[in-house]
Design an enzyme around this catalytic site. Structure first.
Site, short mmCIF file in Angstrom:
data_model
loop_
_atom_site.label_atom_id
_atom_site.label_comp_id
_atom_site.label_asym_id
_atom_site.label_seq_id
_atom_site.Cartn_x
_atom_site.Cartn_y
_atom_site.Cartn_z
N TYR A 159 0.79 -1.22 0.00
CA TYR A 159 0.00 0.00 0.00
C TYR A 159 0.83 1.29 0.00
O TYR A 159 2.05 1.27 0.09
CB TYR A 159 -0.97 -0.03 1.18
N CYS A 339 -9.25 -18.52 3.59
CA CYS A 339 -9.91 -17.23 3.83
C CYS A 339 -9.45 -16.16 2.85
O CYS A 339 -10.16 -15.17 2.62
CB CYS A 339 -9.66 -16.78 5.25
N ALA A 388 -15.97 -35.19 8.69
CA ALA A 388 -17.39 -34.91 8.47
C ALA A 388 -18.24 -35.55 9.56
O ALA A 388 -19.16 -34.93 10.11
CB ALA A 388 -17.81 -35.40 7.09
N GLU A 407 -17.32 -45.98 14.25
CA GLU A 407 -16.17 -45.93 13.34
C GLU A 407 -15.59 -47.34 13.22
O GLU A 407 -15.31 -47.98 14.24
CB GLU A 407 -15.12 -44.96 13.86
N LYS A 425 2.48 -30.29 7.43
CA LYS A 425 1.02 -30.40 7.56
C LYS A 425 0.62 -30.90 8.95
O LYS A 425 -0.47 -31.43 9.14
CB LYS A 425 0.45 -31.29 6.47
#
Length: 521
Positions: A159, A339, A388, A407, A425
């Site tokens: 900027y 994001c 999920a 599971e 990771k």
């Protein structure tokens, strides 16, 4: 903890040392914006920088449109301080710069992925600079008038204020370019003008670059001198980060791309360096996600304030969870930059796309995705213990349902386990552990090593079944694909399959690349 000690800054007291950094969009206007910032204010931060404002229209002509955000934040958290990052650098279709051409690093940082927003790049004249300083001071007066608690000047990344300070972009031959004194002149004039109109009790924060690793960029010596001059000009807090860079990934929308290959607290030492030269508080930034890191930075005297950005998108309740000791229930930011790496598209009539988050489905959807108590609690079966299934079980239990998760493996996590194994990771394992902790917190009953069939499911007499059994790898149909020396990536990453010294990886997508890197390491 020192993290929760108050800090007096002129006429404002921060209730703790946790500062929510600007993350650009969703902006400052509209219901999505209001709800987003309410959630972070209620989450316990001391202060919020509610994003960069790049046009004069927003901070002069239409400043009243931000009042609902200000009033909403103050109504739910009166002790949470709020500001915007004031730095208009566009006038219509003109992009204001100190000189042309811009460096490649700056040009890419402003325009990468935003071709439709490109503007005419125009070097400012002395008259332009004079008008700019006057208008910026007036915008600060109006920000104070509608209820903002302080002002933050964005003086880094791609900027305008950094462009004037940096040798990379300031090629002027007048009193605003060349020497360090000249390159500091415009930012300091802005700070002095703002202090003159907002008075002695209104804080000014300045986000400054400590260094530019690009050849010919800002040096640490220059930034140390600049920090001292900013303090003389009435700045009260320095938020210390990096300038532009010729990083091979580049910037996206002028944000520093702090991926996992950069260490946690990657810019903290820059803050510690600047702190040696000033008597005002310094804020450290850069992947400060974990409470123990934040606290150690303060205890070691490297900074006075902890700036947190993406972690507060992932979990707006981070401060409250830290304060009460619920560290294991903090939803971790993966530093994946979901994001930031997104398209700029309208959403539900808003001019901004909301911030998506890989781990928080409520980010910028705080109302539409609000978790509310069920009108009629049910007995719920969740089949599958991957991300999920665990998230579905967590939400159902939060709503008051009686939830049991099944599971077939003897561990939870599904493919998160394999995904966390490649180099850099490791944060995915943090996310898996968070989900497991959340099942414990919400009272979900977990049955491991149980593979269900339709008959077993029928015997349980449940009201609802959630199928979250995941997907299976697509195998290639060629001779030899089922041979003993052929394995799927998941089995290699988790140690189920052993490979020899010479390995062929078939497939160059993310899984193939990460598996190759894992094996090479």
């Amino acid at each position: 903890m020192k993290l929760f000690e108050p800090l007096k800054i002129r006429g404002v007291t921060l209730k703790n040392r946790i500062y929510m950094l600007s993350m650009g969009h969703p902006g400052q206007v509209g219901d999505i914006v209001v709800n987003y910032h309410i959630a972070r204010a209620k989450g316990g931060v001391a202060a919020i920088s509610a994003g960069l404002v790049s046009t004069w229209e927003a901070v002069l002509d239409n400043i009243e449109a931000m009042r609902p955000m200000v009033e909403a934040v103050h109504s739910v958290a009166p002790d949470c301080k709020l500001a915007i990052q004031a730095l208009p650098f566009r006038e219509g279709n003109r992009l204001l710069v100190p000189s042309v051409p811009l460096s490649r690093a700056t040009y890419d940082s402003l325009f990468e992925g935003q071709a439709k927003h490109k503007a005419e790049v125009v070097a400012m004249t002395r008259d332009d600079i004079k008008r700019y300083v006057e208008k910026l001071a007036e915008s600060a007066r109006r920000q104070k008038q509608i209820g903002f608690d302080y002002i933050e000047l964005h003086g880094t990344h791609g900027y305008l204020l950094r462009q004037f300070f940096s040798p990379l972009d300031n090629q002027r031959d007048d009193e605003y370019g060349g020497t360090l004194d000249n390159r500091m002149r415009f930012p300091l004039e802005c700070c002095n003008a703002i202090r003159a109109v907002v008075g002695d009790e209104f804080p000014i924060f300045y986000k400054m670059p400590a260094i530019e690793e690009a050849s010919g960029g800002i040096s640490l010596d220059e930034s140390a001198r600049f920090a001292m001059e900013l303090e003389k000009a009435g700045v009260d807090v320095l938020v210390v980060t990096q300038g532009v860079t010729n990083h091979p990934r580049g910037y996206f929308n002028t944000c520093v791309p702090l991926y996992n290959y950069l260490p946690a607290g990657s810019y903290v030492d820059y803050a510690a360096f600047i702190k040696r030269f000033v008597n005002i508080p310094v804020a450290a930034v850069g992947r400060i996600n974990k409470p123990e890191l934040a606290e150690s930075i303060l205890q070691e005297g490297k900074a006075d304030i902890i700036g947190i950005g993406r972690q507060l998108i992932a979990d707006p309740d981070w401060p409250n969870k830290v304060a009460c000791g619920a560290w294991g229930n903090i939803r971790p930011c993966l530093s994946c930059n979901s994001c930031i790496d997104r398209d700029y598209r309208a959403y539900e009539g808003e001019s901004y796309a909301p911030l998506p988050c890989a781990v928080n489905a409520q980010a910028c959807r705080e109302v539409s995705n609000e978790v509310v108590s069920a009108q009629k609690p049910k007995k719920v079966m969740v089949v599958g213990g991957g991300p999920a299934g665990m998230e579905a079980a967590r939400i159902a239990a939060e709503r008051g349902h009686d939830v049991t998760l099944y599971e077939k493996e003897n561990y939870l996590g599904g493919r998160l386990v394999a995904a966390s194994k490649p180099p850099m990771k490791e944060r995915i394992e943090d996310f898996r552990r968070y989900l497991v902790m959340e099942l414990n917190r919400t009272g979900v009953k977990v049955k491991l090593g149980e593979a269900l069939d339709i008959n077993t499911m029928a015997k349980e007499n449940v009201d609802a079944v959630v199928i979250a059994t995941g997907a299976h790898p697509l195998l290639i149909d060629v001779p030899g694909a089922t041979a003993d020396n052929v394995s799927i990536a998941d089995d290699v990453l988790t140690g189920k399959a052993q490979v020899g010294h010479r390995v062929m990886v078939v497939g160059g997508g993310q899984v193939g690349l990460e598996t190759a890197e894992f094996l090479a390491a």
